[in-house]
Structures are given as structure tokens and as C-alpha cells.
Motif scaffolding. Structure first.
Motif, PDB file in Angstrom:
ATOM      1  N   GLN A 128      47.864  52.240  38.074  1.00  0.00           N
ATOM      2  CA  GLN A 128      47.786  50.699  39.842  1.00  0.00           C
ATOM      3  C   GLN A 128      46.456  50.113  39.261  1.00  0.00           C
ATOM      4  OE1 GLN A 128      46.493  53.305  42.364  1.00  0.00           O
ATOM      5  NE2 GLN A 128      48.982  54.387  42.779  1.00  0.00           N
ATOM      6  N   ALA A 129      45.962  50.128  38.397  1.00  0.00           N
ATOM      7  CA  ALA A 129      44.876  48.887  38.218  1.00  0.00           C
ATOM      8  C   ALA A 129      45.419  48.054  36.657  1.00  0.00           C
ATOM      9  CB  ALA A 129      43.569  50.130  37.060  1.00  0.00           C
ATOM     10  N   ARG A 130      46.306  49.172  36.219  1.00  0.00           N
ATOM     11  CA  ARG A 130      47.092  47.984  35.096  1.00  0.00           C
ATOM     12  C   ARG A 130      48.172  47.040  36.006  1.00  0.00           C
ATOM     13  NH1 ARG A 130      47.774  52.599  31.916  1.00  0.00           N
ATOM     14  NH2 ARG A 130      50.168  53.145  32.324  1.00  0.00           N
ATOM     15  N   SER A 131      48.696  47.588  37.127  1.00  0.00           N
ATOM     16  CA  SER A 131      49.725  47.077  37.643  1.00  0.00           C
ATOM     17  C   SER A 131      49.161  46.245  38.279  1.00  0.00           C
ATOM     18  CB  SER A 131      50.361  47.854  38.841  1.00  0.00           C
ATOM     19  OG  SER A 131      51.704  48.548  37.712  1.00  0.00           O
ATOM     20  N   PHE A 132      47.812  45.758  39.059  1.00  0.00           N
ATOM     21  CA  PHE A 132      47.200  44.788  40.099  1.00  0.00           C
ATOM     22  C   PHE A 132      46.919  43.957  38.632  1.00  0.00           C
ATOM     23  CE2 PHE A 132      42.474  43.983  40.557  1.00  0.00           C
ATOM     24  CZ  PHE A 132      42.956  43.147  41.797  1.00  0.00           C
ATOM     25  N   THR A 133      46.084  44.007  38.035  1.00  0.00           N
ATOM     26  CA  THR A 133      45.544  43.372  37.204  1.00  0.00           C
ATOM     27  C   THR A 133      46.821  42.132  36.131  1.00  0.00           C
ATOM     28  OG1 THR A 133      43.638  44.429  36.103  1.00  0.00           O
ATOM     29  CG2 THR A 133      45.109  42.966  34.216  1.00  0.00           C
TER      30      THR A 133
ATOM     31  N   GLY B 284      34.085  62.487  45.354  1.00  0.00           N
ATOM     32  CA  GLY B 284      34.929  61.511  46.744  1.00  0.00           C
ATOM     33  C   GLY B 284      34.344  59.441  46.669  1.00  0.00           C
ATOM     34  N   ARG B 285      34.340  59.229  45.954  1.00  0.00           N
ATOM     35  CA  ARG B 285      33.550  57.955  45.636  1.00  0.00           C
ATOM     36  C   ARG B 285      35.148  57.268  44.359  1.00  0.00           C
ATOM     37  NH1 ARG B 285      27.911  56.364  45.416  1.00  0.00           N
ATOM     38  NH2 ARG B 285      27.480  57.321  47.600  1.00  0.00           N
ATOM     39  N   GLY B 286      35.831  56.390  45.053  1.00  0.00           N
ATOM     40  CA  GLY B 286      36.332  56.092  43.657  1.00  0.00           C
ATOM     41  C   GLY B 286      35.855  54.406  42.562  1.00  0.00           C
ATOM     42  N   PHE B 287      36.798  53.512  41.831  1.00  0.00           N
ATOM     43  CA  PHE B 287      36.221  52.382  41.014  1.00  0.00           C
ATOM     44  C   PHE B 287      36.683  50.789  42.005  1.00  0.00           C
ATOM     45  CE2 PHE B 287      39.915  54.600  39.177  1.00  0.00           C
ATOM     46  CZ  PHE B 287      40.543  52.715  38.851  1.00  0.00           C
ATOM     47  N   LEU B 288      36.236  49.999  41.397  1.00  0.00           N
ATOM     48  CA  LEU B 288      36.539  48.505  41.940  1.00  0.00           C
ATOM     49  C   LEU B 288      37.216  47.903  40.482  1.00  0.00           C
ATOM     50  CD1 LEU B 288      36.664  46.552  44.332  1.00  0.00           C
ATOM     51  CD2 LEU B 288      34.713  45.653  43.084  1.00  0.00           C
ATOM     52  N   VAL B 289      38.167  47.064  40.400  1.00  0.00           N
ATOM     53  CA  VAL B 289      38.300  46.453  39.574  1.00  0.00           C
ATOM     54  C   VAL B 289      38.509  45.084  40.056  1.00  0.00           C
ATOM     55  CG1 VAL B 289      40.561  45.570  38.248  1.00  0.00           C
ATOM     56  CG2 VAL B 289      40.149  48.250  38.536  1.00  0.00           C
TER      57      VAL B 289
ATOM     58  N   ASP C 101      38.144  37.596  38.052  1.00  0.00           N
ATOM     59  CA  ASP C 101      37.673  36.145  37.787  1.00  0.00           C
ATOM     60  C   ASP C 101      38.205  35.122  37.027  1.00  0.00           C
ATOM     61  OD1 ASP C 101      36.294  36.132  39.914  1.00  0.00           O
ATOM     62  OD2 ASP C 101      34.580  38.005  38.487  1.00  0.00           O
ATOM     63  N   ALA C 102      39.318  33.778  36.858  1.00  0.00           N
ATOM     64  CA  ALA C 102      39.238  33.053  35.849  1.00  0.00           C
ATOM     65  C   ALA C 102      39.271  31.964  36.617  1.00  0.00           C
ATOM     66  CB  ALA C 102      40.940  33.019  36.338  1.00  0.00           C
ATOM     67  N   GLN C 103      38.053  31.557  35.451  1.00  0.00           N
ATOM     68  CA  GLN C 103      38.139  30.466  35.278  1.00  0.00           C
ATOM     69  C   GLN C 103      38.158  29.281  34.331  1.00  0.00           C
ATOM     70  OE1 GLN C 103      33.899  30.297  36.460  1.00  0.00           O
ATOM     71  NE2 GLN C 103      33.752  32.100  37.714  1.00  0.00           N
ATOM     72  N   GLU C 104      38.765  28.737  34.407  1.00  0.00           N
ATOM     73  CA  GLU C 104      39.015  27.573  32.988  1.00  0.00           C
ATOM     74  C   GLU C 104      39.801  28.283  32.605  1.00  0.00           C
ATOM     75  OE1 GLU C 104      36.039  24.520  31.796  1.00  0.00           O
ATOM     76  OE2 GLU C 104      34.969  24.235  34.222  1.00  0.00           O
ATOM     77  N   GLU C 105      39.404  28.677  31.584  1.00  0.00           N
ATOM     78  CA  GLU C 105      39.714  28.906  29.900  1.00  0.00           C
ATOM     79  C   GLU C 105      39.397  30.564  29.752  1.00  0.00           C
ATOM     80  OE1 GLU C 105      40.900  26.750  27.045  1.00  0.00           O
ATOM     81  OE2 GLU C 105      41.004  24.964  28.029  1.00  0.00           O
ATOM     82  N   THR C 106      38.565  31.237  30.397  1.00  0.00           N
ATOM     83  CA  THR C 106      38.482  32.804  30.183  1.00  0.00           C
ATOM     84  C   THR C 106      38.495  33.366  31.340  1.00  0.00           C
ATOM     85  OG1 THR C 106      36.351  31.531  29.438  1.00  0.00           O
ATOM     86  CG2 THR C 106      35.886  34.004  30.667  1.00  0.00           C
ATOM     87  N   VAL C 107      38.638  34.461  31.357  1.00  0.00           N
ATOM     88  CA  VAL C 107      39.132  35.734  32.267  1.00  0.00           C
ATOM     89  C   VAL C 107      38.349  37.002  31.905  1.00  0.00           C
ATOM     90  CG1 VAL C 107      41.085  37.994  33.097  1.00  0.00           C
ATOM     91  CG2 VAL C 107      41.762  35.312  32.714  1.00  0.00           C
ATOM     92  N   ARG C 108      37.450  37.154  33.062  1.00  0.00           N
ATOM     93  CA  ARG C 108      36.297  38.202  33.458  1.00  0.00           C
ATOM     94  C   ARG C 108      36.913  39.460  33.943  1.00  0.00           C
ATOM     95  NH1 ARG C 108      30.182  38.971  33.213  1.00  0.00           N
ATOM     96  NH2 ARG C 108      29.939  40.663  34.352  1.00  0.00           N
ATOM     97  N   MET C 109      37.295  40.636  33.782  1.00  0.00           N
ATOM     98  CA  MET C 109      38.076  41.743  33.991  1.00  0.00           C
ATOM     99  C   MET C 109      36.506  42.459  33.780  1.00  0.00           C
ATOM    100  SD  MET C 109      38.276  44.992  33.206  1.00  0.00           S
ATOM    101  CE  MET C 109      39.129  45.168  32.001  1.00  0.00           C
ATOM    102  N   GLU C 110      36.676  43.152  35.601  1.00  0.00           N
ATOM    103  CA  GLU C 110      35.012  43.868  35.863  1.00  0.00           C
ATOM    104  C   GLU C 110      35.795  45.073  36.236  1.00  0.00           C
ATOM    105  OE1 GLU C 110      31.949  40.802  36.998  1.00  0.00           O
ATOM    106  OE2 GLU C 110      32.329  41.699  38.485  1.00  0.00           O
ATOM    107  N   VAL C 111      34.693  46.609  36.234  1.00  0.00           N
ATOM    108  CA  VAL C 111      35.812  47.965  36.297  1.00  0.00           C
ATOM    109  C   VAL C 111      33.936  48.120  37.075  1.00  0.00           C
ATOM    110  CG1 VAL C 111      35.924  50.173  36.130  1.00  0.00           C
ATOM    111  CG2 VAL C 111      37.317  48.262  35.089  1.00  0.00           C
ATOM    112  N   HIS C 112      34.005  48.887  38.628  1.00  0.00           N
ATOM    113  CA  HIS C 112      32.591  48.945  38.815  1.00  0.00           C
ATOM    114  C   HIS C 112      33.327  50.443  39.589  1.00  0.00           C
ATOM    115  CE1 HIS C 112      31.542  44.879  41.018  1.00  0.00           C
ATOM    116  NE2 HIS C 112      32.416  44.450  39.593  1.00  0.00           N
ATOM    117  N   ASP C 113      32.247  51.344  39.125  1.00  0.00           N
ATOM    118  CA  ASP C 113      32.181  52.658  39.278  1.00  0.00           C
ATOM    119  C   ASP C 113      30.161  53.125  39.829  1.00  0.00           C
ATOM    120  OD1 ASP C 113      30.020  53.555  36.994  1.00  0.00           O
ATOM    121  OD2 ASP C 113      32.116  54.291  35.501  1.00  0.00           O
TER     122      ASP C 113
END
Length: 133
Positions: A18-23, A58-63, A66-78
Motif C-alpha cells: 500500500q505504501a508503494r502504491s500511495f507513493t 499497536g502502532r503503525g508508520f507514516l509515509v 514532499d516535492a519542491q522544485e526539482e527534489t522529492v523528499r520521502m520520509e518514513v516515521h515510526d
């Protein structure tokens, strides 16, 4: 123009797909197809680490993307504070290569503590011919 989206996932194996599809959907929808496959592979590796090593029961993670100009930043929070470390997997090992892949595909990556608890594992990707901010 800055674009941001994020989604929370349960800590279960199905969430990696699901995280791959979301991305893919977010980047394609933003008209940023250049590095989709690299970013998908990195989100897959980091989401796997979050499910296997980074979440408190009992907890999950967040993806977050962020896209700014010519850079994409991907974060995974746990929810775990322990920072992951790249390791040299033996030839016969069936795991342990995820951060090596992230380091090879991303233009930069790192880990930072998250308040009030947990961590953020991030990576940045330049657009084709772009520069990182």
C-alpha cells in the motif's frame, strides 16, 4: 511550488504494498515520473524496516512525500528511537540489504529523532538533471 502528502499505515506486511502504491499515485499525480521506481523501491525498504523493526505493537508508520522544485523528499516515521544502520549482509543472508539499496538509489538519506518519540528515516531524490535543495 511545494507539494506535500502523507498517509498512515498499519504495521502489517500488506501495508508495504500500500505504501508503494500511495507513493506511485502521488508522484504520478504531481507529474513527477522521473524517479518513481527508485522512490518506490526505497519506500518499500523503509516501510519494511518500520514494520519489522520500527513499530511498537499497536502502532503503525507514516509515509510523507514532499516535492519542491526539482527534489522529492520521502520520509518514513515510526515509533522506535533506535536508528537503523546499514550492514554488510553475507552472501547467503536473505535480508539486510535494504539500507544499502536506499544509499545506492537516493541522492541522500539520513535519520532524525521525532518528537515526542520515534524516528524519521528520510531520503531525497533529484529530478533528472536537477539538483538537491
Amino acid at each position: 511550488m511545494a507539494l506535500t502528502t502523507q498517509q498512515f499505515f498499519e504495521a502489517c506486511p500488506e501495508s508495504i504494498r500500500q505504501a508503494r502504491s500511495f507513493t506511485s499515485e502521488a508522484l504520478t499525480g504531481w507529474g513527477l515520473p522521473d524517479r518513481v521506481e527508485d522512490i518506490r523501491l526505497c519506500v518499500s525498504e523503509l516501510a519494511t524496516n518500520a514494520v519489522v523493526h520500527g513499530t511498537i505493537p499497536g502502532r503503525g508508520f507514516l509515509v510523507k512525500l514532499d516535492a519542491q522544485e526539482e527534489t522529492v523528499r520521502m520520509e518514513v516515521h515510526d515509533s522506535h528511537r533506535q536508528h537503523p544502520k546499514a550492514r554488510q549482509a553475507a552472501y547467503t543472508d536473505t535480508s539486510g540489504r535494504g539500507l544499502i539499496l536506499v544509499a545506492a538509489l537516493a541522492d541522500g538519506w539520513g535519520v532524525q529523532d521525532r518528537t515526542p518519540s520515534g524516528k524519521i528515516v528520510w531520503c531525497c531524490f533529484k529530478a533528472a538533471g536537477g539538483t538537491t535543495a
